[in-house]
Write an enzyme that holds these catalytic residues in place. Structure first.
Site, short mmCIF file in Angstrom:
data_model
loop_
_atom_site.label_atom_id
_atom_site.label_comp_id
_atom_site.label_asym_id
_atom_site.label_seq_id
_atom_site.Cartn_x
_atom_site.Cartn_y
_atom_site.Cartn_z
CD GLU A 1 -2.97 -1.24 2.18
OE1 GLU A 1 -2.87 -0.47 3.17
OE2 GLU A 1 -3.91 -2.05 2.03
CB CYS B 1 -3.68 -6.36 -5.66
SG CYS B 1 -5.10 -5.28 -5.55
CD GLU C 1 -4.89 -10.80 -5.86
OE1 GLU C 1 -4.27 -9.86 -5.33
OE2 GLU C 1 -6.07 -11.06 -5.61
CB CYS D 1 -9.53 -5.85 -7.20
SG CYS D 1 -8.02 -5.38 -8.07
CB CYS E 1 -6.03 -8.60 -9.61
SG CYS E 1 -4.95 -7.59 -8.55
N1 THU Z 1 -6.00 -6.53 -2.13
C1 THU Z 1 -5.17 -7.45 -2.70
O1 THU Z 1 -3.95 -7.37 -2.58
N2 THU Z 1 -5.74 -8.44 -3.42
C2 THU Z 1 -7.08 -8.65 -3.53
O2 THU Z 1 -7.50 -9.60 -4.17
C3 THU Z 1 -8.03 -7.75 -2.87
C4 THU Z 1 -7.44 -6.53 -2.28
C5 THU Z 1 -5.41 -5.48 -1.30
C6 THU Z 1 -5.45 -4.09 -1.85
C7 THU Z 1 -5.34 -3.26 -0.58
O3 THU Z 1 -3.99 -3.17 -0.20
C8 THU Z 1 -6.05 -4.10 0.46
O4 THU Z 1 -6.09 -5.41 -0.06
C9 THU Z 1 -7.46 -3.64 0.77
O5 THU Z 1 -8.23 -3.51 -0.37
#
Ligand code: THU
Length: 160
Positions: free
Chosen positions: A64, A73, A75, A112, A115
């Site tokens: 983040e 993310c 993925e 998401c 991804c």
């Molecule tokens: N996030 C992921 O890394 N992968 C997902 O499949 C869903 C969301 C992360 C993005 C962000 O850092 C946190 O989860 C909250 O949305």
């Protein structure tokens, strides 16, 4: 005359007893890397473990940023690394796990939209489906046999 175009999608639930040895290793990797996520803003920790055709197993987590949209993310982090370093090796499956920091069970997580589009990109590159395996709060694997199951009617052709 209007015509309805429908697409049926499905996911499969795999209880632990049905996991392959490889799945177990990938789940272990996803859980391990999940704990190291840089997620100070959401406190939502995500880990992703990717298996390539050459046998390579790679892992990454969400990263983040204080400027929220800059965050990446898990993925996309693992796919970017894999496709940068092993551009000729087909991704076969990606295992995803998530939990709230200090939570005592897994969160429900499905990739998401960004991804999903990224997974689609590498399916197109190798002309082969990538299995998306999501750890559920019950500890099962929820499996999509290819991104079409998560992203029907997707965009994947600039020329048609
Ligand atoms: N996030 C992921 O890394 N992968 C997902 O499949 C869903 C969301 C992360 C993005 C962000 O850092 C946190 O989860 C909250 O949305």
């Amino acid at each position: 005359m209007q015509e309805k175009i429908e697409m049926k999608v499905s996911l499969t639930v795999y209880p632990t007893a049905d996991w392959s040895e490889e799945d177990r290793v990938l789940v272990g990797m996803a859980k391990e890397i999940m704990e190291k996520a840089h997620a100070p803003y959401s406190d939502f920790l995500v880990g992703a473990a990717l298996l390539l055709e050459n046998g390579e197993k790679l892992m990454a987590n969400n990263q983040e940023n204080v400027s929220f949209p800059v965050g990446v993310c898990a993925e996309r982090a693992v796919l970017s690394y894999a496709m940068a370093n092993f551009p000729m090796s087909k991704p076969l499956k990606i295992v995803i796990s998530a939990k709230k920091r200090n939570g005592n069970k897994f969160a429900t997580v499905t990739p998401c939209g960004l991804c999903r589009q990224t997974i689609n990109e590498y399916e197109n590159k190798f002309q082969a489906p990538i299995q998306v395996m999501m750890l559920t709060p019950e500890g099962n694997l929820l499996v999509a046999d290819g991104i079409e199951q998560l992203l029907p009617f997707r965009f994947n052709d600039l020329n048609s």
